[in-house]
Design a protein around this motif. Structure first.
Motif, PDB file in Angstrom:
ATOM      1  N   VAL A   1       0.869  -1.181   0.000  1.00  0.00           N
ATOM      2  CA  VAL A   1       0.000   0.000   0.000  1.00  0.00           C
ATOM      3  C   VAL A   1       0.899   1.222   0.000  1.00  0.00           C
ATOM      4  O   VAL A   1       1.677   1.422   0.941  1.00  0.00           O
TER       5      VAL A   1
ATOM      6  N   VAL B   1      -0.258   7.821  -3.280  1.00  0.00           N
ATOM      7  CA  VAL B   1      -0.375   8.333  -4.640  1.00  0.00           C
ATOM      8  C   VAL B   1       0.327   9.689  -4.688  1.00  0.00           C
ATOM      9  O   VAL B   1      -0.010  10.593  -3.915  1.00  0.00           O
TER      10      VAL B   1
ATOM     11  N   THR C   1      -1.011  13.481  -3.743  1.00  0.00           N
ATOM     12  CA  THR C   1      -2.317  13.409  -3.098  1.00  0.00           C
ATOM     13  C   THR C   1      -2.155  12.832  -1.705  1.00  0.00           C
ATOM     14  O   THR C   1      -1.077  12.388  -1.309  1.00  0.00           O
TER      15      THR C   1
ATOM     16  N   GLU D   1      -4.003  10.250  -0.916  1.00  0.00           N
ATOM     17  CA  GLU D   1      -4.607   8.945  -1.099  1.00  0.00           C
ATOM     18  C   GLU D   1      -3.550   7.829  -1.095  1.00  0.00           C
ATOM     19  O   GLU D   1      -2.359   8.076  -1.318  1.00  0.00           O
ATOM     20  N   LEU D   2      -4.025   6.631  -0.842  1.00  0.00           N
ATOM     21  CA  LEU D   2      -3.183   5.440  -0.890  1.00  0.00           C
ATOM     22  C   LEU D   2      -3.725   4.502  -1.961  1.00  0.00           C
ATOM     23  O   LEU D   2      -4.925   4.494  -2.253  1.00  0.00           O
ATOM     24  N   ARG D   3      -2.849   3.701  -2.532  1.00  0.00           N
ATOM     25  CA  ARG D   3      -3.304   2.686  -3.486  1.00  0.00           C
ATOM     26  C   ARG D   3      -2.579   1.377  -3.212  1.00  0.00           C
ATOM     27  O   ARG D   3      -1.462   1.359  -2.704  1.00  0.00           O
ATOM     28  N   ARG D   4      -3.229   0.306  -3.557  1.00  0.00           N
ATOM     29  CA  ARG D   4      -2.704  -1.033  -3.326  1.00  0.00           C
ATOM     30  C   ARG D   4      -2.083  -1.547  -4.619  1.00  0.00           C
ATOM     31  O   ARG D   4      -2.738  -1.581  -5.661  1.00  0.00           O
ATOM     32  N   VAL D   5      -0.810  -1.948  -4.542  1.00  0.00           N
ATOM     33  CA  VAL D   5      -0.098  -2.442  -5.723  1.00  0.00           C
ATOM     34  C   VAL D   5       0.291  -3.895  -5.471  1.00  0.00           C
ATOM     35  O   VAL D   5       1.081  -4.186  -4.570  1.00  0.00           O
TER      36      VAL D   5
ATOM     37  N   GLN E   1       6.294  -5.912  -7.948  1.00  0.00           N
ATOM     38  CA  GLN E   1       5.543  -4.694  -7.648  1.00  0.00           C
ATOM     39  C   GLN E   1       5.920  -3.604  -8.629  1.00  0.00           C
ATOM     40  O   GLN E   1       7.043  -3.092  -8.622  1.00  0.00           O
TER      41      GLN E   1
END
Length: 361
Positions: free
Chosen positions: A54, A57, A60, A62-66, A110
């Motif tokens: 996690v 971004v 921002t 925000e978080l994103r899952r990779v 990843q």
């Protein structure tokens, strides 16, 4: 423009006793990362649903899952590169397994996470759910096979050749920081220093001469090297193990012999006279199931590893080096009657007489 580059995470400096000579310290630095010869390195690809990072971004909150999983084409490139290293005739063997709990090397893909690997035995310090290697871009693309060969070189214990003190490279430091801060690497100053600008200690270097064609040299573009003049146009390694890479690997991992190792009988010591980087191998077939200690005695700097034979292969059970201190390498293991174990002892440096002894009790 400089290509995507290997970004090893910075590791804490190893701790050694004060007062060691430069030669002894250098040998310990090199020896601590190398596997004992005859090791079977099991590798697996991580791709379960929970295998992901996690990350924020950029720009921002925000978080994103990779996810860490890679496609079959990428996995096949990795398999081919393991086979290429194996084809050099080295005494370390690679074997793919499906169970991460059986794997010393755990590989993820990843995207955007950079390409990196733990160096040699550092892999044993990583948690079973953690990666020991990541390939952060499409390694099936033209020219990217060298990325995988480079990371496997790290997994075998090799370090960055362009950081060798024997290279004599004078970098334009600020140009390096500026170049690598931009695309496609987006490195911090610390990452650029760790992977490019920091000069290794002599003992950490793979060879005593500079090998510009080593697979462990990072390819960089023009304008970053001030001296030697012939490299002002950049570093352009071949992307495959060089003759010097092969020589280094075969020196540490010579082809395994066919002679069955001698038996190490519990409560009977064995005297060893090992030269620098020499190794002695033994089998243990315990007469009873219980907790044992296996260790060395004497003044030699040694690495000791115990393996358990399972499905015809040695599986890592425990290992220890004496760290250059006054003590010796000793491990505690539970050995089971009816099973076979292997004990391997390697001398790391020229310090001391080399006379040592091994015992299981």
């Amino acid at each position: 423009m400089t290509r995507r580059l290997c970004s090893l995470p910075r590791q804490p400096a190893p701790s050694f006793p004060a007062g060691l000579t430069a030669e002894r310290l250098g040998a310990l630095l090199a020896g601590r990362r190398m596997w004992v010869n005859g090791t079977v390195l099991h590798y697996c690809f991580l791709g379960a649903g929970s295998d992901a990072s996690v990350i924020p971004v950029p720009g921002t909150a925000e978080l994103r899952r990779v996810p860490w999983n890679g496609g079959e084409e990428q996995r096949e490139v990795v398999r081919e590169c393991f086979r290429e290293w194996q084809s050099l005739g080295i005494g370390v063997v690679f074997a793919e397994v499906g169970d991460r709990g059986e794997a010393e090397l755990r590989i993820g893909f990843q995207a955007g996470g950079g390409s990196w690997s733990t160096v040699g035995r550092e892999a044993l310090s990583a948690g079973r759910g953690e990666r020991t290697m990541n390939l952060g871009w499409d390694v099936t693309a033209p020219g990217e096979r060298g990325t995988v060969l480079h990371q496997i070189g790290h997994a075998l214990g090799m370090v960055h050749e362009h950081q060798s003190p024997f290279a004599g490279i004078h970098w334009d430091d600020e140009a390096v920081y500026a170049e690598l801060a931009g695309p496609p690497n987006f490195w911090s100053r610390e990452t650029a220093y760790t992977n490019v600008l920091r000069t290794l200690d002599a003992g950490e270097a793979s060879c005593s001469v500079w090998d510009p064609q080593s697979v462990m040299v990072l390819p960089v573009g023009p304008g970053l090297v001030l001296e030697p003049e012939r490299y002002r146009g950049g570093l352009r390694p071949s992307g495959a193990p060089s003759p010097a890479d092969k020589e280094f690997m075969l020196r540490w991992y010579p082809p395994a012999g066919s002679v069955r190792p001698a038996e190490l009988v519990p409560l009977r010591s064995v005297t060893l006279g090992l030269g620098p980087a020499e190794q002695a191998d033994f089998t243990v077939e315990p007469p009873e199931t219980r907790d044992y200690r296996v260790g060395t005695f004497g003044d030699a700097d040694t690495v000791l590893v115990v393996f358990e034979e399972r499905d015809g292969e040695p599986r890592f059970l425990a290992g220890r080096d004496d760290g250059g201190g006054p003590g010796n390498a000793v491990v505690g293991v539970r050995l089971v009657r009816g099973r076979r174990y292997f004990v391997r002892v390697r001398r790391c440096s020229t310090w001391g007489s080399g006379e040592t002894a091994l015992m299981c009790w």
